[in-house]
Write an enzyme that holds these catalytic residues in place. Structure first.
Site, PDB file in Angstrom:
ATOM      1  N   ASN A  86       0.835  -1.191   0.000  1.00 12.33           N
ATOM      2  CA  ASN A  86       0.000   0.000   0.000  1.00 12.33           C
ATOM      3  C   ASN A  86       0.874   1.247   0.000  1.00 12.33           C
ATOM      4  O   ASN A  86       2.071   1.194   0.314  1.00 12.33           O
ATOM      5  CB  ASN A  86      -0.902   0.013   1.236  1.00 12.33           C
ATOM      6  CG  ASN A  86      -1.960  -1.069   1.213  1.00 12.33           C
ATOM      7  OD1 ASN A  86      -2.582  -1.325   0.180  1.00 12.33           O
ATOM      8  ND2 ASN A  86      -2.173  -1.712   2.348  1.00 12.33           N
ATOM      9  N   CYS A  95      -5.268  -7.222  -4.825  1.00 13.28           N
ATOM     10  CA  CYS A  95      -5.802  -6.064  -5.543  1.00 13.28           C
ATOM     11  C   CYS A  95      -6.199  -6.508  -6.944  1.00 13.28           C
ATOM     12  O   CYS A  95      -5.345  -6.939  -7.727  1.00 13.28           O
ATOM     13  CB  CYS A  95      -4.764  -4.948  -5.613  1.00 13.28           C
ATOM     14  SG  CYS A  95      -5.300  -3.525  -6.583  1.00 13.28           S
ATOM     15  N   GLY A  96      -7.485  -6.412  -7.249  1.00 14.37           N
ATOM     16  CA  GLY A  96      -7.963  -6.856  -8.559  1.00 14.37           C
ATOM     17  C   GLY A  96      -7.467  -6.007  -9.699  1.00 14.37           C
ATOM     18  O   GLY A  96      -7.169  -6.520 -10.787  1.00 14.37           O
ATOM     19  N   ASN A  97      -7.353  -4.686  -9.497  1.00  9.60           N
ATOM     20  CA  ASN A  97      -6.791  -3.832 -10.541  1.00  9.60           C
ATOM     21  C   ASN A  97      -5.288  -4.066 -10.669  1.00  9.60           C
ATOM     22  O   ASN A  97      -4.735  -4.102 -11.771  1.00  9.60           O
ATOM     23  CB  ASN A  97      -7.060  -2.357 -10.219  1.00  9.60           C
ATOM     24  CG  ASN A  97      -8.523  -2.001 -10.328  1.00  9.60           C
ATOM     25  OD1 ASN A  97      -9.202  -2.411 -11.258  1.00  9.60           O
ATOM     26  ND2 ASN A  97      -9.023  -1.231  -9.376  1.00  9.60           N
ATOM     27  N   ASN A 171      -9.414  -9.557   1.477  1.00  9.46           N
ATOM     28  CA  ASN A 171      -9.224  -8.397   2.338  1.00  9.46           C
ATOM     29  C   ASN A 171     -10.612  -7.883   2.727  1.00  9.46           C
ATOM     30  O   ASN A 171     -11.606  -8.174   2.065  1.00  9.46           O
ATOM     31  CB  ASN A 171      -8.376  -7.316   1.648  1.00  9.46           C
ATOM     32  CG  ASN A 171      -8.967  -6.856   0.324  1.00  9.46           C
ATOM     33  OD1 ASN A 171      -9.983  -7.377  -0.148  1.00  9.46           O
ATOM     34  ND2 ASN A 171      -8.342  -5.893  -0.300  1.00  9.46           N
ATOM     35  N   GLU A 226      -9.657   3.360   0.468  1.00  8.16           N
ATOM     36  CA  GLU A 226      -8.899   2.129   0.674  1.00  8.16           C
ATOM     37  C   GLU A 226      -8.033   2.210   1.920  1.00  8.16           C
ATOM     38  O   GLU A 226      -7.340   3.203   2.154  1.00  8.16           O
ATOM     39  CB  GLU A 226      -8.019   1.833  -0.547  1.00  8.16           C
ATOM     40  CG  GLU A 226      -8.784   1.398  -1.776  1.00  8.16           C
ATOM     41  CD  GLU A 226      -7.882   0.753  -2.808  1.00  8.16           C
ATOM     42  OE1 GLU A 226      -7.248  -0.281  -2.475  1.00  8.16           O
ATOM     43  OE2 GLU A 226      -7.794   1.273  -3.928  1.00  8.16           O
ATOM     44  N   CYS A 235     -11.009   0.293  -7.214  1.00  9.31           N
ATOM     45  CA  CYS A 235     -10.541  -0.791  -6.345  1.00  9.31           C
ATOM     46  C   CYS A 235     -11.184  -2.075  -6.841  1.00  9.31           C
ATOM     47  O   CYS A 235     -12.407  -2.207  -6.830  1.00  9.31           O
ATOM     48  CB  CYS A 235     -10.928  -0.513  -4.891  1.00  9.31           C
ATOM     49  SG  CYS A 235     -10.552  -1.869  -3.752  1.00  9.31           S
ATOM     50  N   GLY A 236     -10.362  -3.024  -7.288  1.00  6.93           N
ATOM     51  CA  GLY A 236     -10.893  -4.255  -7.868  1.00  6.93           C
ATOM     52  C   GLY A 236     -11.593  -5.135  -6.848  1.00  6.93           C
ATOM     53  O   GLY A 236     -12.699  -5.632  -7.090  1.00  6.93           O
TER      54      GLY A 236
END
Length: 296
Positions: A86, A95-97, A171, A226, A235-236
């Site tokens: 982070n 993190c999906g993105n 998460n 986030e 945010c994915g």
């Protein structure tokens, strides 16, 4: 003359959720002792550094000290590990993105061939192994795993207490469905939440459920604060949590949800077993970190 002897660095984003990307294919450039929290914060600083919502180190799973603990028996099947930090320097689970950008970088750097990417590969993350792949028409998909309910939770928004639904995507998230336009919500600071429910903090999403779009089963607009970062353009994992809440609100447990974020549009599909997130990823710059900056 500006030196180019420093380590290579990339910048990219997925729906404007942006990252500093550090290629480290042999694990020697960015060992844990060098990539500490202070350096991550410097890299992500939008005035004094490169700027980003986080850092993604591209490294083989076998060279990450804590990979075996988070991947278990899948370690041998995850050639690459997304070492995600982070912006505040803390480690992040998933993190999906970021993982779509991670796959894009593997392809752009010649570390993975296109056929393998389109077939889908397992990538190690601190949230566990994740299968990610390239779409033939462009963009990327990632199997995000199931959306797991955490129960209802409260937070303070605009001086009033509102109820949201807790959802884990590896998460924690607290999703709040609102009637007021999410554009009017103040997310400049961390919304107070139930610390007993989320002792390590939580990602907060504020959501408007909209009329369906593009043949989807549900449509939502979201903004997100986030954990460890602040408000981001996308945010994915948050989009997946929001999509789960939107489907539940529509009385469904499966289907496809279009999720609009400030940085663009994502698609989230549920089949009753797992969650698949699809969307774009792009590298916008590549270069070298100046040795003088690193030494400072």
């Amino acid at each position: 003359m500006i030196e180019s002897a420093g380590p290579r660095v990339l910048q990219g984003h997925g729906t404007e959720n942006d990252f500093v990307v550090l290629p480290d294919p042999d694990g020697s450039v960015w060992p844990e002792g060098r990539l500490d929290a202070a350096l991550v914060r410097r890299l992500c600083d939008r005035r004094a550094g490169l700027g980003g919502d986080g850092v993604l180190r591209v490294v083989p799973s076998a060279l990450v000290p804590d990979a075996a603990a988070v991947l278990g028996e899948a370690l041998s099947r995850c050639e690459w590990f997304m070492d995600h930090r982070n912006a505040d320097g803390s480690h992040a689970e998933m993190c999906g993105n970021g993982i779509r950008l991670f796959l894009h970088v593997l392809l752009a750097e010649g570390l993975l061939d296109r056929a393998a990417a389109e077939a889908g590969v397992l990538v190690g993350t601190r949230g566990g192994p994740r299968r990610v792949g390239a779409l033939p028409e462009g963009g990327y998909w990632v199997d995000m795993g199931p959306a797991r309910p955490l129960g209802d939770g409260a937070m303070v928004l605009g001086g009033r207490s509102v109820l949201g639904v807790g959802i884990s995507m590896g998460n924690p998230h607290l999703v709040v469905l609102l009637d007021e336009p999410v554009a009017e919500v103040d997310l400049s600071t961390v919304p107070p939440v139930d610390a007993a429910m989320f002792p390590e903090g939580v990602n907060v999403e504020v959501v408007n459920v909209l009329p369906t779009a593009d043949g989807a089963d549900a449509h939502a607009r979201m903004r997100v604060h986030e954990r460890g970062v602040g408000e981001t353009r996308s945010c994915g994992t948050g989009a997946c949590a929001v999509a789960s809440a939107a489907l539940t609100a529509a009385g469904r447990s499966t289907g496809t949800v279009v999720v609009d974020v400030p940085g663009g549009r994502l698609s989230v599909g549920f089949d009753g077993r797992t969650t698949v997130l699809s969307g774009p990823a792009v590298v916008v710059a590549a270069g070298h970190l100046a040795p003088a900056w690193l030494a400072g």
